[in-house]
Design a protein around this motif. Structure first.
Motif, PDB file in Angstrom:
ATOM      1  N   ASN A  68       0.808  -1.228   0.000  1.00 15.08           N
ATOM      2  CA  ASN A  68       0.000   0.000   0.000  1.00 15.08           C
ATOM      3  C   ASN A  68       0.839   1.276   0.000  1.00 15.08           C
ATOM      4  O   ASN A  68       0.488   2.247   0.674  1.00 15.08           O
ATOM      5  N   GLY A  69       1.945   1.296  -0.724  1.00 17.22           N
ATOM      6  CA  GLY A  69       2.827   2.459  -0.741  1.00 17.22           C
ATOM      7  C   GLY A  69       2.249   3.628  -1.508  1.00 17.22           C
ATOM      8  O   GLY A  69       1.762   3.472  -2.623  1.00 17.22           O
ATOM      9  N   LYS A  70       2.309   4.817  -0.901  1.00 17.04           N
ATOM     10  CA  LYS A  70       1.795   6.048  -1.523  1.00 17.04           C
ATOM     11  C   LYS A  70       2.763   7.194  -1.251  1.00 17.04           C
ATOM     12  O   LYS A  70       3.413   7.237  -0.217  1.00 17.04           O
ATOM     13  N   ILE A  71       2.818   8.131  -2.203  1.00 19.94           N
ATOM     14  CA  ILE A  71       3.690   9.303  -2.078  1.00 19.94           C
ATOM     15  C   ILE A  71       2.863  10.557  -2.281  1.00 19.94           C
ATOM     16  O   ILE A  71       2.017  10.615  -3.173  1.00 19.94           O
ATOM     17  N   LYS A  72       3.110  11.556  -1.443  1.00 18.60           N
ATOM     18  CA  LYS A  72       2.469  12.866  -1.600  1.00 18.60           C
ATOM     19  C   LYS A  72       3.476  13.916  -1.157  1.00 18.60           C
ATOM     20  O   LYS A  72       3.864  13.943   0.013  1.00 18.60           O
ATOM     21  N   GLY A  73       3.917  14.742  -2.089  1.00 17.87           N
ATOM     22  CA  GLY A  73       4.956  15.710  -1.774  1.00 17.87           C
ATOM     23  C   GLY A  73       6.242  14.985  -1.440  1.00 17.87           C
ATOM     24  O   GLY A  73       6.637  14.058  -2.131  1.00 17.87           O
ATOM     25  N   SER A  74       6.880  15.352  -0.336  1.00 17.84           N
ATOM     26  CA  SER A  74       8.094  14.650   0.084  1.00 17.84           C
ATOM     27  C   SER A  74       7.789  13.587   1.143  1.00 17.84           C
ATOM     28  O   SER A  74       8.695  12.975   1.705  1.00 17.84           O
ATOM     29  N   ASP A  75       6.502  13.373   1.405  1.00 17.55           N
ATOM     30  CA  ASP A  75       6.067  12.381   2.391  1.00 17.55           C
ATOM     31  C   ASP A  75       5.610  11.110   1.693  1.00 17.55           C
ATOM     32  O   ASP A  75       5.058  11.155   0.594  1.00 17.55           O
ATOM     33  N   PHE A  76       5.830   9.984   2.339  1.00 12.74           N
ATOM     34  CA  PHE A  76       5.339   8.722   1.796  1.00 12.74           C
ATOM     35  C   PHE A  76       4.913   7.806   2.936  1.00 12.74           C
ATOM     36  O   PHE A  76       5.350   7.952   4.078  1.00 12.74           O
ATOM     37  N   THR A  77       4.014   6.882   2.612  1.00 13.66           N
ATOM     38  CA  THR A  77       3.525   5.917   3.587  1.00 13.66           C
ATOM     39  C   THR A  77       3.493   4.537   2.934  1.00 13.66           C
ATOM     40  O   THR A  77       3.359   4.417   1.714  1.00 13.66           O
ATOM     41  N   PHE A  78       3.612   3.526   3.761  1.00 16.56           N
ATOM     42  CA  PHE A  78       3.467   2.150   3.311  1.00 16.56           C
ATOM     43  C   PHE A  78       3.333   1.271   4.543  1.00 16.56           C
ATOM     44  O   PHE A  78       3.377   1.755   5.675  1.00 16.56           O
ATOM     45  N   ALA A  79       3.167  -0.017   4.329  1.00 18.20           N
ATOM     46  CA  ALA A  79       3.088  -0.959   5.442  1.00 18.20           C
ATOM     47  C   ALA A  79       3.992  -2.144   5.149  1.00 18.20           C
ATOM     48  O   ALA A  79       4.279  -2.452   3.991  1.00 18.20           O
ATOM     49  N   LEU A  80       4.441  -2.785   6.233  1.00 20.43           N
ATOM     50  CA  LEU A  80       5.176  -4.041   6.139  1.00 20.43           C
ATOM     51  C   LEU A  80       4.375  -5.091   6.889  1.00 20.43           C
ATOM     52  O   LEU A  80       3.784  -4.798   7.930  1.00 20.43           O
ATOM     53  N   ASP A  81       4.346  -6.304   6.377  1.00 19.02           N
ATOM     54  CA  ASP A  81       3.644  -7.409   7.026  1.00 19.02           C
ATOM     55  C   ASP A  81       4.634  -8.129   7.936  1.00 19.02           C
ATOM     56  O   ASP A  81       5.551  -8.795   7.468  1.00 19.02           O
ATOM     57  N   ILE A  82       4.441  -7.978   9.247  1.00 15.03           N
ATOM     58  CA  ILE A  82       5.294  -8.624  10.245  1.00 15.03           C
ATOM     59  C   ILE A  82       4.483  -9.742  10.892  1.00 15.03           C
ATOM     60  O   ILE A  82       3.583  -9.474  11.685  1.00 15.03           O
ATOM     61  N   GLN A  83       4.769 -10.959  10.506  1.00 15.17           N
ATOM     62  CA  GLN A  83       4.088 -12.134  11.054  1.00 15.17           C
ATOM     63  C   GLN A  83       2.576 -11.997  11.027  1.00 15.17           C
ATOM     64  O   GLN A  83       1.885 -12.223  12.011  1.00 15.17           O
ATOM     65  N   GLY A  84       2.047 -11.565   9.878  1.00 19.46           N
ATOM     66  CA  GLY A  84       0.608 -11.447   9.691  1.00 19.46           C
ATOM     67  C   GLY A  84      -0.003 -10.162  10.208  1.00 19.46           C
ATOM     68  O   GLY A  84      -1.205  -9.968  10.114  1.00 19.46           O
ATOM     69  N   GLN A  85       0.794  -9.295  10.774  1.00 17.11           N
ATOM     70  CA  GLN A  85       0.301  -8.025  11.302  1.00 17.11           C
ATOM     71  C   GLN A  85       0.930  -6.884  10.504  1.00 17.11           C
ATOM     72  O   GLN A  85       2.155  -6.813  10.370  1.00 17.11           O
ATOM     73  N   GLN A  86       0.085  -5.995   9.955  1.00 20.65           N
ATOM     74  CA  GLN A  86       0.615  -4.878   9.172  1.00 20.65           C
ATOM     75  C   GLN A  86       1.180  -3.801  10.083  1.00 20.65           C
ATOM     76  O   GLN A  86       0.538  -3.376  11.043  1.00 20.65           O
ATOM     77  N   MET A  87       2.421  -3.381   9.770  1.00 20.07           N
ATOM     78  CA  MET A  87       3.085  -2.327  10.525  1.00 20.07           C
ATOM     79  C   MET A  87       3.169  -1.093   9.641  1.00 20.07           C
ATOM     80  O   MET A  87       3.928  -1.056   8.672  1.00 20.07           O
ATOM     81  N   PRO A  88       2.347  -0.053   9.930  1.00 19.74           N
ATOM     82  CA  PRO A  88       2.380   1.178   9.129  1.00 19.74           C
ATOM     83  C   PRO A  88       3.725   1.893   9.259  1.00 19.74           C
ATOM     84  O   PRO A  88       4.318   1.928  10.335  1.00 19.74           O
ATOM     85  N   GLN A  89       4.194   2.457   8.144  1.00 18.70           N
ATOM     86  CA  GLN A  89       5.448   3.194   8.086  1.00 18.70           C
ATOM     87  C   GLN A  89       5.150   4.579   7.507  1.00 18.70           C
ATOM     88  O   GLN A  89       4.388   4.691   6.551  1.00 18.70           O
TER      89      GLN A  89
END
Length: 117
Positions: A68-89
């Motif tokens: 779910n990676g997205k970019i807006k301006g100089s900011d970006f967000t995504f998630a990593l799947d850690i043992q079945g649990q999504q960790m927002p970044q």
């Protein structure tokens, strides 16, 4: 008329410069996650396509795909799947460095990444 043309040209240049900055986010970035006495070397590989961010986070324990990676301006967000649990970044691109913050199981982390050579 010339003033409007100059302003339009300036806006186009600013947009092109912002887009070029995100093109620079592409590639490998390295840093170390530090929690108490524990250190984990990380390598993020980013691929930018418009406002979409893909890639992976690599550790000595394996690779985690960027979700779910997205970019807006100089900011970006995504998630990593850690043992079945999504960790927002949440990330911020500074040109010569990138900072990513996240929270997992109540623990906040902050990692500075530099471009891998």
């Amino acid at each position: 008329m010339k003033k409007r043309l100059s302003i339009a040209a300036l806006l186009v240049c600013c947009f092109a410069a912002a887009f070029a900055a995100f093109a620079d986010l592409n590639g490998k970035w390295k840093g170390t996650l530090k929690i108490a006495d524990f250190e984990l070397p990380l390598t993020y590989t980013f691929k930018v396509d418009g406002e979409t961010l893909t890639g992976a986070c690599s550790t000595d324990q394996g690779d985690l795909p960027i979700l779910n990676g997205k970019i807006k301006g100089s900011d970006f967000t995504f998630a990593l799947d850690i043992q079945g649990q999504q960790m927002p970044q949440v990330g911020k691109f500074y040109g010569d460095s990138t900072v990513i913050t996240s929270e997992f199981q109540g623990q906040k982390t902050h990692v500075k990444l530099l471009r891998a050579q």
